[in-house]
Structure formats: C-alpha cells, structure tokens
Design an enzyme around this catalytic site. Structure first.
Site, PDB file in Angstrom:
ATOM      1  CG  ASP A 407      -1.879   1.064   1.363  1.00  0.00           C
ATOM      2  OD1 ASP A 407      -2.282   1.597   0.311  1.00  0.00           O
ATOM      3  OD2 ASP A 407      -2.278   1.405   2.495  1.00  0.00           O
ATOM      4  CD  GLU A 410      -0.310   5.193  -3.946  1.00  0.00           C
ATOM      5  OE1 GLU A 410       0.223   5.370  -2.833  1.00  0.00           O
ATOM      6  OE2 GLU A 410      -1.065   4.247  -4.199  1.00  0.00           O
ATOM      7  CG  ASP A 485      -8.135   4.519   0.268  1.00  0.00           C
ATOM      8  OD1 ASP A 485      -8.028   3.279   0.355  1.00  0.00           O
ATOM      9  OD2 ASP A 485      -7.318   5.311   0.782  1.00  0.00           O
TER      10      ASP A 485
HETATM   11  O1  MIG Z   1      -3.656   6.154   4.597  1.00  0.00           O
HETATM   12  O2  MIG Z   1      -3.388   0.946   5.758  1.00  0.00           O
HETATM   13  O3  MIG Z   1      -5.841   2.161   0.442  1.00  0.00           O
HETATM   14  O4  MIG Z   1      -6.730  -0.044   1.858  1.00  0.00           O
HETATM   15  O5  MIG Z   1      -6.643   0.089   4.682  1.00  0.00           O
HETATM   16  C1  MIG Z   1      -4.437   5.007   4.550  1.00  0.00           C
HETATM   17  C2  MIG Z   1      -4.563   1.671   5.919  1.00  0.00           C
HETATM   18  C3  MIG Z   1      -3.555   3.823   4.301  1.00  0.00           C
HETATM   19  C4  MIG Z   1      -4.860   3.058   2.417  1.00  0.00           C
HETATM   20  C5  MIG Z   1      -5.314   1.834   1.693  1.00  0.00           C
HETATM   21  C6  MIG Z   1      -6.297   1.103   2.540  1.00  0.00           C
HETATM   22  C7  MIG Z   1      -5.677   0.742   3.868  1.00  0.00           C
HETATM   23  C8  MIG Z   1      -5.186   2.004   4.568  1.00  0.00           C
HETATM   24  N1  MIG Z   1      -4.248   2.714   3.700  1.00  0.00           N
END
Ligand code: MIG
Length: 799
Positions: A407, A410, A485
């Site tokens: 996650d 980016e 999200d």
């Molecule tokens: O700033 O890890 O898209 O699936 O549950 C949020 C917490 C960070 C974004 C992800 C989401 C995940 C969440 N993350």
C-alpha cells in the site's frame, strides 16, 4: 511553467523533410533536415515501435514495462519508396512515412483501409525551466472512432471526448472523474470501421492523453519529459490488441494459487489476535466461504514494517498456523516508508547500505507516513530490490504468511503538497540515474516487483500472492491490484464495475474493488449488490476503513447474509471456470473480463455500453447498480443466451428488461457453453473434488469450451502437470454430440463428471458414451447423468 495542454503553446517544433534513411535488420532510421530522428522498429507484423529524438541522439533504451519475453519477429518486411514517402509493408500493415514532414499513415495490408493517421504527428516544445523536451504526438480521429483502456480511470468505458493525466496518486475517497488516481497505464485501444488498434506510450514522466477533447477530431498524447516512444499495436480484433500489449508488457509470471481466487475478507484493522479469530470463526460458523484474512497496519509495532505488535499479536507464527488449519491464508500489509529509528533493524540496515532515496542536494528524502518520519527505499535500484526481497524471509518462510499487500507505494506522503516525493528526489532507475519526475510513476511497481520476488523465493514450492495499489504498465507480471480508497455509495458500485472492466482491457485482469466501499458504510442492499458484482471480479475482497462501522457479510441482517453466502458460494462453484480463464489470461493475455465492445466490436451498439460484461468466455453478467431495483434494462450482445436462473432463452442484439430482485442479478450463459463447477467449499482444498459438474447449454450448431486444472498451487503445471479438457459440442435438432480432447499430465482427483444438460430440444432415446449405451431409465425432467471423466465422445439422440 509546464503546459498541460497539447496546443496551448505556440512554440511547437516539428520535424522537417527527411534527408536520410537507413535500415538495420528490423530497425529503420529516418533523419530530418532539422536533426530529428525517427527510429522505427518492426517488433512484429502487427506491432511497430516509434521512437523520436530531437537531438539526433537517443537515451539508453531501457523500460520497466517491456518484458524480455516479448515475442519478436515478423513474417514479412518490405521497404520501398516513391517521390514523397517511404512505404513499409509487413504481413499485417502498411505504414507510409512522408518525406516532407515525417508524418505517418498506417493501413491494413489486406484491404488497404486506413487505420491510423498522424495529424501534426510528432512535435515538441523545449522545456527551458527543466531541460529536455515536452514530447507530443497528435493523431487524426477517424469517423466514429472510439477509445478505451488507460488503466484505472474512474469514468465510463468509452473515453472519447475526455482528457486524462497519468501521475500515480494516493486518492482517498476519489469519485467519478477524479484524475489521476493510483495507476499509470498509458495504453489505450481505439476502434473505428470495425477495426481496432492500440497505442502504448511507454514514457514514465507525467503524461496526458486527450481523446477529441481539446480538438474535436484529434487524439493526442504527450509527456513532460523523456522521449516520444510509443508502440502501435494492430488488431484488427480488440482482443488481439490487448493480447499483443501484454505480450510486450508481460503476463502474470504464474497462475495465482487457486485459493487467491476465493473470497478475501479485510478491514482496517482487525486486531488483536482474538478479533481476527472471532472474524474467521464467524465465517465458518455461518458457512460463508472465505480463503484469506488481512492484517492492516496495526499488526505492526508502531507501524514498523516487518515487525509485529507484541501486545496484539504475541505469537504470530502460532496464530497464522491456527488460521491456516482452519483454511485461512493470512495476508499482511507492507508499506514503503521505513521509520527513522536507530533501534529498528530495517532502518539501520537501509541506512548503512545507503538504500534510501535522497534529495538532489544530498539529504535523505524524509517524509511523514503512518510511522511518523520515514525514509524510503529506492526500489529502482536492483540491489535495493534484492535486499527488500530478503526481508520477507521471516514473515513468509518462518511465520507462514501467505501473501503481502503493498500500500502507499505511489509513494504517498502526508502533509505535503503533491502528496508524494518532490520532483528533485534522485533514483537509480536501474543504472540510469534520474529524478523523481521520471521515476514517480514506476516507484510502486518496483516495490511490488521486489516484494513479489521475496515472496516467490520464500513461499517456494508454493506460489506467491501479492497485491499492490500503485502500478505502471507491466505490473501485471508480478501482482494483483485493487482500486484503492473508494466510497460506500451506489455511484461507486458502478465505478468499481467500470474500473475492473477497464483494468482488464488494459492488460491487468487480476483486479477488484474494496467490496462495499472503503470510506463510509453501505447499507445492506448496497453491500449485497456489491457482493453480486464482486464475485465476478478476478480479485474478490471486502475491505473498509472501519471507522463507520463493520463490514462483514453478517452485519446487515439475515437476508443480506443469505444473499452474500449464495453469491460467494456461486463463485466457489465457478472456481474451475475462473481458473481456466485465468490460465488463458496468463498464457495468452486474453482479458478475463470483457466489456461488450471487446466481446463484439462489430456491433456498434456495444461501443457505448458500460454495465454489462462477459466474465471469462461464456458468462454474461450485469450488476444492479441502483437502489430498490426489481431488475434493470440491459443490452444482450448478439447470439442466444440462457438465463442462468431459469434457462429461458434470450436472443441478443437488443436492450431488454431483466428481472433481478435483491437476491438475484442478471446472469446469462452463452448457448453451447460447457461450464465446469466444483462443489461448494468453505475454502479451497476443504474437500477433495469427487466429481466435476459440467453444465452443458445445448446449442444447435457448434461450440467449444475448455476446462483447465492443475494442483492449484506450486509450479508443476509448468512441467506439463496440468489437465486441459477441450469439449466440442455439436447440437442438431434431435442429437447432441460432445467430444472431449484431453491433454496434460495432471491427474484430477475425481473420476467422473456429472453432466447437466440445459435446453435440450428433444426427448432422449439413447445416450452413448464411447459407443456404449448407458442406462437412461432414471433420467427425466432435468437431464442429469454421470459419465467417466475419460470419455471421448458422448452421443445423445432422441425425438
Ligand atoms: O492512509 O493501511 O488504500 O486499503 O486500509 C491510509 C490503511 C492507508 C490506504 C489503503 C487502505 C488501507 C489504509 N491505507
């Protein structure tokens, strides 16, 4: 100032007349009087690569997207010239290059129809503030031309009239039309006059695509740096275009483990251990099939990757084992940000080895993410990727975690403009040092790649499972992905539908949305409708941020729980069907989900359809995307289709009303299809498959179907230990013949098929299996009987 429009700037520069031409095997060079060089590579008969240099010199040829396995070679290549053009002919295409201005025109070699034509063609601006060029290409849009693809763009299928930007971006609670979001897949397909081609602009800088938005009949694309470097991919079938694109950018390096195609449950966050077990036990208690459970960032010690919170998860190995005994695979999140903490081994090692990204003037790239201030590994350095992959040893080999979720790659950074690294950050880029402007769009891909290699090593002999949020073209080789999200609204249900279809069309089939919505909370009806769609997505996971309540299948009351169970059960029954389509995708790049335009491009009614899609080869589905629906209108593509629920026949080619109360959804099966089914299992491997069910949908005429199986894990299938059954069905007014051709060395656990024949138009007199009559006295009503799995020919006759 960087211009965001293709023509706003009037200082565009253009190639002048060609003064020099040279051919080197399959690479042609054309040089203009003002020093522009066009390098044209004949990759395949239907794939041409165009690369332009404004200085006469090219950068080192390096791409993260293009796989070394891409097929090369062509059947035919001929180059001729006349007074005003060069003419390049392959067995598929003819490409004209104008001697006056380097503009190109491409034709289908068979019938000489015009496929694609430069408008201004290649042009550029000098980027004085930054250096380098802003490189641009503009093409004429042909009459009736439509456009598709481009990755995760949250808009309707057809991109005509729109403009997009590619810059991988963390996009919490994005909405319809938000652009850009998490992925950069600079590949689109176009169709006009029933023929399709594609363009893959392999440039990792911030890029733009304009489909007749700025100018009504012009499609253009440009990037804020790098080279104009694109692949022209001819079909004429759109499926061939996508398949040729994945030939270039790669296909999944292996089929996922079968369990990964099961149902996954996730939330931010399940902790402590007792909570996790409460959830998994509830699945078993309520008999809702589920194969994977996720741990989000709270499983770690202070959000330090590769650590476990001692308080919440005192004995992870034991927990993971207990979950595994109950059929649950544990998947944990790993983010790129490494907490600045001198007592944290991953940080210390990264620092000692100099593996973190740096700013242009020397200091480390410091950014805030969940752990607080962090440094970030430079995943574009092969040595860093190798180090990163080794970090998974304990997690995978020792603790037994089955999958990793990448996650924030980016990369996402909090509290800064742009929500990411500043442009000046330096990257190795596999030995081609550059700034973040060039590396940004591939950073997440390289992280997922390193993670994949770690998992592959330490999961062996099992297959790894990785899921990533950020991606660039080619990421489909390593991982699955989700759409980030989203929000628990009806509009997002429709966006999820679009995105999954679009990803599939963009060469990345293994995708799905956060079922039910990540932000906010769905009501039971929305959740049920989303599950109905989600079970037809290659990646099927419920996920939510959890700050607006729970989102497990049972929290919306019994009616919803029953509907959810029914649809997840259907997915488990269809696993051999889905697995077969995945194998086709991994093997030949055939998209798992087919938007109607991809399924029947010659029917122009499909060009603007959004909601309906084909799941695999034979199943047509259309989600209900509005509240309080008792059904909906949908377009049935040409051909004859069986309503899955009642076997009634639907003749396609028009829009019709289809009933679908809350416990149902429109599902149709193509006539002639043979659909394989497993018994319902609570998780993959719960049962030994004792019999394979084959649902045969009678068709007058011929149709073939296939069923691919293997051990469902491991790599033996690559050595021939798979089982592929091809079935040819030939239906006549009073007979039906099914022939089976079997290949592969895998021996399936079952010995017989249970055959259910739908829509047989005659009353059976006789059934012969390999010329021997079988007892049909018990057959009445539904035509169901058993036969050996080894049969070669089944012959049914009647009146
Ligand atoms: O700033 O890890 O898209 O699936 O549950 C949020 C917490 C960070 C974004 C992800 C989401 C995940 C969440 N993350």
């Amino acid at each position: 100032m960087i211009l965001n429009t293709e023509l706003e700037y009037k200082g565009n520069l253009f190639p002048s007349k060609i003064i020099f031409y040279k051919k080197h095997v399959n690479v042609l060079y054309f040089k203009s009087e003002n020093g522009v060089v066009l390098q044209l590579t004949i990759e395949r008969d239907s794939v041409l690569r165009f690369r332009y240099s404004t200085t006469g010199m090219f950068d080192k040829d390096f791409s993260y997207a293009i796989t070394i396995y891409a097929s090369k070679g062509y059947n035919h290549l001929e180059i001729t010239e006349d007074d005003d053009k060069y003419i390049i002919t392959t067995s598929k295409l003819v490409c004209h290059i104008s001697k006056i201005d380097m503009r190109k025109t491409i034709f289908d070699v068979k019938d000489n129809t015009l496929i694609c034509e430069d408008e201004l063609g290649f042009h550029w601006e000098e980027s004085y503030e930054i250096g380098g060029d802003i490189v641009k290409m503009s093409l004429k849009s042909q009459q009736g031309e439509n456009y598709y693809g481009l990755g995760d763009k949250p808009v309707e299928n057809n991109l005509k009239g729109k403009r997009f930007q590619n810059w991988v971006t963390d996009s919490y609670a994005y909405g319809r039309g938000t652009d850009p979001i998490y992925k950069t897949i600079p590949f689109y397909t176009a169709i006009h006059h029933e023929k399709s081609y594609g363009v893959f602009f392999d440039n990792t800088f911030r890029s733009y695509f304009d489909f007749c938005n700025e100018r009504r009949n012009i499609t253009s694309f440009w990037a804020q740096g790098g080279e104009m470097n694109y692949y022209f991919i001819y079909g004429p079938e759109m499926t061939e275009v996508v398949s040729n694109y994945t030939d270039l950018t790669g296909r999944p390096q292996h089929i996922p483990p079968l369990w990964a195609l099961g149902f996954h449950q996730c939330k931010w966050s399940y902790y402590p251990e007792s909570k996790v077990k409460e959830i998994t036990s509830k699945f078993r208690e309520l008999q809702i099939p589920c194969d994977a459970i996720y741990l989000d960032i709270d499983y770690m010690e202070g959000f330090r990757c590769f650590t476990w919170s001692e308080e919440y998860f005192p004995d992870p190995k034991k927990m993971v084992k207990e979950l595994a005994d109950d059929g649950f695979k544990t998947i944990v999140i790993i983010d790129p940000g490494i907490k600045i903490d001198n007592d944290y081994s991953v940080f210390k090692e990264g620092l000692e080895k100099d593996y973190f990204c740096k700013r242009a003037d020397g200091p480390y790239m410091k950014g805030k993410v969940w752990p607080g201030e962090c440094y970030f590994p430079d995943f574009t350095n092969p040595e860093v990727r190798e180090w990163w992959s080794e970090l998974f040893k304990e997690l995978i080999e020792d603790i037994g975690v089955a999958g990793v979720w990448n996650d924030m790659n980016e990369p996402a950074v909090m509290d800064v403009p742009g929500k990411s690294f500043p442009d000046d950050v330096r990257h190795d880029y596999d030995g081609n040092p550059c700034s973040h402007r060039k590396a940004h769009n591939i950073y997440g891909m390289q992280m997922a790649r390193a993670t994949y290699h770690g998992l592959k090593k330490f999961s062996y002999p099992k297959r790894p499972f990785v899921i990533t949020r950020a991606a660039y073209s080619g990421t489909q080789r390593y991982t699955s992905t989700w759409t980030g999200d989203n929000v628990a609204t009806w509009d997002h249900l429709s966006i999820a539908n679009q995105q999954a279809q679009r990803m599939s069309m963009s060469g990345f089939s293994f995708a799905g949305s956060d079922i039910g919505g990540f932000a906010e909370q769905p009501n039971g009806e929305l959740f049920a409708r989303w599950i109905q769609l989600g079970v037809f997505h290659p990646f099927c996971r419920v996920h939510s941020s959890g700050d607006h309540g729970d989102q497990e299948p049972w929290v919306f009351g019994k009616t919803v729980t029953d509907i959810v169970r029914k649809f997840i059960e259907l997915r488990y029954q269809l696993l051999p069907y889905l697995y077969t389509t995945f194998w086709r995708y991994a093997d030949e790049g055939i998209p798992i989900l087919k938007s109607l335009v991809l399924f029947d491009q010659e029917d122009s009614n499909t060009h603007y359809r959004n909601d309906e899609f084909i799941f695999g080869e034979k199943i047509l589905v259309c989600p209900i995307i509005e509240p309080n629906s008792k059904g909906r209108r949908m377009y049935i593509p040409r051909g004859r289709w069986y309503n899955f629920w009642d076997n009634s026949i639907m003749i396609g080619g028009e829009e019709v009303w289809v009933d679908a109360d809350i416990d149902s959804m429109p599902i149709f099966v193509k006539e002639g299809a043979i659909i394989p089914k497993y018994p319902i299992q609570q998780y993959v491997g719960e049962k030994i498959i004792e019999q394979l069910e084959l649902d045969v949908y009678y068709k007058e005429g011929k149709e073939s179907s296939e069923v691919y199986e293997d051990a469902g894990d491991g790599y033996d299938y690559k050595k021939g230990r798979y089982s592929l059954r091809n079935f040819n069905q030939v239906g006549k007014p009073n007979s039906l013949t099914i022939q089976q051709f079997k290949s592969g060395k895998f021996i399936t656990s079952y010995n017989s098929f249970k055959i259910n024949i739908h829509g047989l138009p005659f009353k059976i007199d006789k059934i012969e299996v390999d010329n021997e009559a079988i007892d049909i006295s018990k057959i009445n009503g539904v035509v169901t009987f058993e036969v050996t799995k080894e049969f070669r020919e089944l012959y049914i006759t009647g009146k």
